[in-house]
Design an enzyme around this catalytic site. Structure first.
Site, PDB file in Angstrom:
ATOM      1  CB  SER A 264     -86.749 -96.419  56.555  1.00  0.00           C
ATOM      2  OG  SER A 264     -86.262 -96.059  54.589  1.00  0.00           O
TER       3      SER A 264
ATOM      4  CE1 TYR B 262     -83.516 -92.623  58.185  1.00  0.00           C
ATOM      5  CE2 TYR B 262     -83.235 -95.112  56.604  1.00  0.00           C
ATOM      6  CZ  TYR B 262     -83.838 -93.208  56.796  1.00  0.00           C
ATOM      7  OH  TYR B 262     -84.929 -94.001  56.331  1.00  0.00           O
TER       8      TYR B 262
HETATM    9  P1  NAP Z   1     -85.499 -85.381  55.318  1.00  0.00           P
HETATM   10  O1  NAP Z   1     -86.049 -83.708  53.929  1.00  0.00           O
HETATM   11  O2  NAP Z   1     -84.832 -84.618  55.473  1.00  0.00           O
HETATM   12  O3  NAP Z   1     -86.620 -83.766  56.003  1.00  0.00           O
HETATM   13  C1  NAP Z   1     -85.923 -83.824  57.671  1.00  0.00           C
HETATM   14  C2  NAP Z   1     -87.323 -82.890  59.109  1.00  0.00           C
HETATM   15  O4  NAP Z   1     -86.485 -83.641  60.237  1.00  0.00           O
HETATM   16  C3  NAP Z   1     -86.762 -81.523  58.625  1.00  0.00           C
HETATM   17  O5  NAP Z   1     -87.927 -81.100  58.526  1.00  0.00           O
HETATM   18  C4  NAP Z   1     -85.837 -81.741  60.053  1.00  0.00           C
HETATM   19  O6  NAP Z   1     -86.036 -79.857  60.076  1.00  0.00           O
HETATM   20  C5  NAP Z   1     -86.270 -82.251  60.854  1.00  0.00           C
HETATM   21  N1  NAP Z   1     -86.048 -82.943  62.136  1.00  0.00           N
HETATM   22  C6  NAP Z   1     -84.703 -83.811  61.544  1.00  0.00           C
HETATM   23  N2  NAP Z   1     -83.808 -83.916  63.116  1.00  0.00           N
HETATM   24  C7  NAP Z   1     -85.157 -83.900  64.233  1.00  0.00           C
HETATM   25  C8  NAP Z   1     -84.731 -83.229  64.943  1.00  0.00           C
HETATM   26  N3  NAP Z   1     -84.656 -83.801  66.430  1.00  0.00           N
HETATM   27  N4  NAP Z   1     -85.976 -82.618  66.201  1.00  0.00           N
HETATM   28  C9  NAP Z   1     -87.322 -82.385  64.945  1.00  0.00           C
HETATM   29  N5  NAP Z   1     -87.608 -82.888  63.667  1.00  0.00           N
HETATM   30  C10 NAP Z   1     -85.946 -82.840  62.889  1.00  0.00           C
HETATM   31  O7  NAP Z   1     -86.530 -86.083  55.245  1.00  0.00           O
HETATM   32  P2  NAP Z   1     -87.527 -86.712  54.554  1.00  0.00           P
HETATM   33  O8  NAP Z   1     -86.329 -87.081  53.218  1.00  0.00           O
HETATM   34  O9  NAP Z   1     -88.328 -85.945  54.116  1.00  0.00           O
HETATM   35  O10 NAP Z   1     -87.482 -87.884  55.684  1.00  0.00           O
HETATM   36  C11 NAP Z   1     -88.895 -88.475  56.663  1.00  0.00           C
HETATM   37  C12 NAP Z   1     -89.357 -89.398  57.191  1.00  0.00           C
HETATM   38  O11 NAP Z   1     -89.208 -90.182  56.315  1.00  0.00           O
HETATM   39  C13 NAP Z   1     -87.726 -89.766  57.909  1.00  0.00           C
HETATM   40  O12 NAP Z   1     -88.512 -90.121  59.744  1.00  0.00           O
HETATM   41  C14 NAP Z   1     -86.553 -90.228  56.979  1.00  0.00           C
HETATM   42  O13 NAP Z   1     -86.451 -91.860  57.505  1.00  0.00           O
HETATM   43  C15 NAP Z   1     -87.667 -90.790  55.956  1.00  0.00           C
HETATM   44  N6  NAP Z   1     -87.596 -91.899  55.004  1.00  0.00           N
HETATM   45  C16 NAP Z   1     -87.841 -91.142  53.659  1.00  0.00           C
HETATM   46  C17 NAP Z   1     -86.762 -91.691  52.871  1.00  0.00           C
HETATM   47  C18 NAP Z   1     -86.044 -90.195  51.634  1.00  0.00           C
HETATM   48  O14 NAP Z   1     -86.188 -91.662  50.625  1.00  0.00           O
HETATM   49  N7  NAP Z   1     -86.412 -89.555  51.068  1.00  0.00           N
HETATM   50  C19 NAP Z   1     -87.090 -92.718  52.265  1.00  0.00           C
HETATM   51  C20 NAP Z   1     -87.591 -94.047  53.866  1.00  0.00           C
HETATM   52  C21 NAP Z   1     -87.672 -93.506  54.688  1.00  0.00           C
HETATM   53  P3  NAP Z   1     -85.488 -79.114  60.095  1.00  0.00           P
HETATM   54  O15 NAP Z   1     -85.618 -78.759  58.867  1.00  0.00           O
HETATM   55  O16 NAP Z   1     -85.152 -78.672  60.762  1.00  0.00           O
HETATM   56  O17 NAP Z   1     -83.795 -79.639  59.486  1.00  0.00           O
END
Ligand code: NAP
Length: 250
Positions: free
Chosen positions: A145, A159
């Protein structure tokens, strides 16, 4: 079993992971969509991919638990074949707060998923991919991130620090396995429209912050998926230990 390339996307049920799973399936990969608790989303995504002619399974596994990670990889071995791409994407954050309010439980739960989970999945992937262990090579993409660089003050330093650890993991592991047929790269998204911001207690966070993004908008999961896919593809065959920011200039 056939010769189809196999990709595991952790946290593939929603957001960036779901967009990535679809893109890999469209490009001929057999895809494993991992999730923690949202079986409905994961199964719906797998059905959507299958309806488009793709090959996809969904597997529940909490990546912070070693036994779950072992079961995840063994299940993929059996049902899809040996993994050639791991996208370490499952990540969590918690309610926005200052550091002096954070409990040890909160900090540990962030680190267990965002750091230990990535390490464990990397370990199982390397055991299968490394030529040192008789493997055919492969690619690991870690989703970090932009927070690794900003530190996320007043929101979630825990985080942000977990993502700093992922940048270091990417660098170290990429060098450790560079001569063993494995490339390890990192994508660093900026502010992307997903459910994650609601977990921090501010679903409209991007609207508050978007004027600070040089491109003046938040990003889409599909835009991050394309960067992940490129780093997994042969088009980036000489890139390892590299970082691709997908953040609109932030
Ligand atoms: P999201 O929409 O909140 O989805 C999170 C995903 O991770 C879901 O599929 C969730 O499963 C799964 N998950 C959470 N804890 C888990 C565990 N212990 N074991 C297995 N699966 C788990 O998140 P996102 O925004 O797509 O983020 C994806 C990645 O991008 C993350 O690493 C995040 O830090 C990174 N990121 C996101 C952003 C942003 O702005 N969105 C920015 C920078 C980085 P369930 O559906 O079963 O809950």
């Amino acid at each position: 079993m056939n010769n189809q390339r196999v990709a595991i996307i952790t946290g593939g049920s929603r957001g960036i992971g779901a967009a990535t799973a679809k893109l890999f399936a469209q490009n001929g990969y057999a895809v494993c969509v991992n999730y923690k608790s949202n079986a409905e989303s994961a199964k719906a995504l797998a059905e959507e991919i299958k309806a488009l002619g793709g090959h996809c399974i969904s597997i529940q596994a909490d990546v912070s638990k070693e036994d779950d990670v072992l079961r995840l990889f063994e299940c993929v071995d059996r049902e899809l074949g040996v993994v050639s791409v791991l996208v370490n994407n499952a990540g969590v954050l918690k309610k926005q707060m200052r550091l002096e309010e954070m409990s040890a439980d909160r900090i540990n739960s962030i680190l267990e998923t965002n750091v230990t989970g990535y390490f464990l999945c990397c370990r199982e992937a390397v055991k299968r991919m490394s030529t040192r262990h008789g493997g055919l090579g492969g690619v690991i993409i870690n989703v970090s991130s932009g927070a690794a660089r900003t530190g996320s003050p007043n929101e979630y330093i825990d985080y942000a620090a977990s993502k700093g650890a992922i940048d270091t993991l990417t660098k170290g592991l990429s060098l450790e396995v560079a001569a063993e047929g494995i490339r390890v790269n990192c994508v660093r998204p900026g502010l992307i429209y997903t459910d994650m911001h609601a977990d921090g207690g501010e679903p409209e966070r991007i609207e508050r912050l978007k004027s600070k993004i040089p491109m003046q908008r938040g990003g889409l999961s599909d835009e991050v998926a394309e960067a992940i896919y490129w780093l997994a593809s042969e088009k980036s065959s000489f890139s390892t230990g590299s970082f691709l920011d997908v953040a609109g200039g932030l």
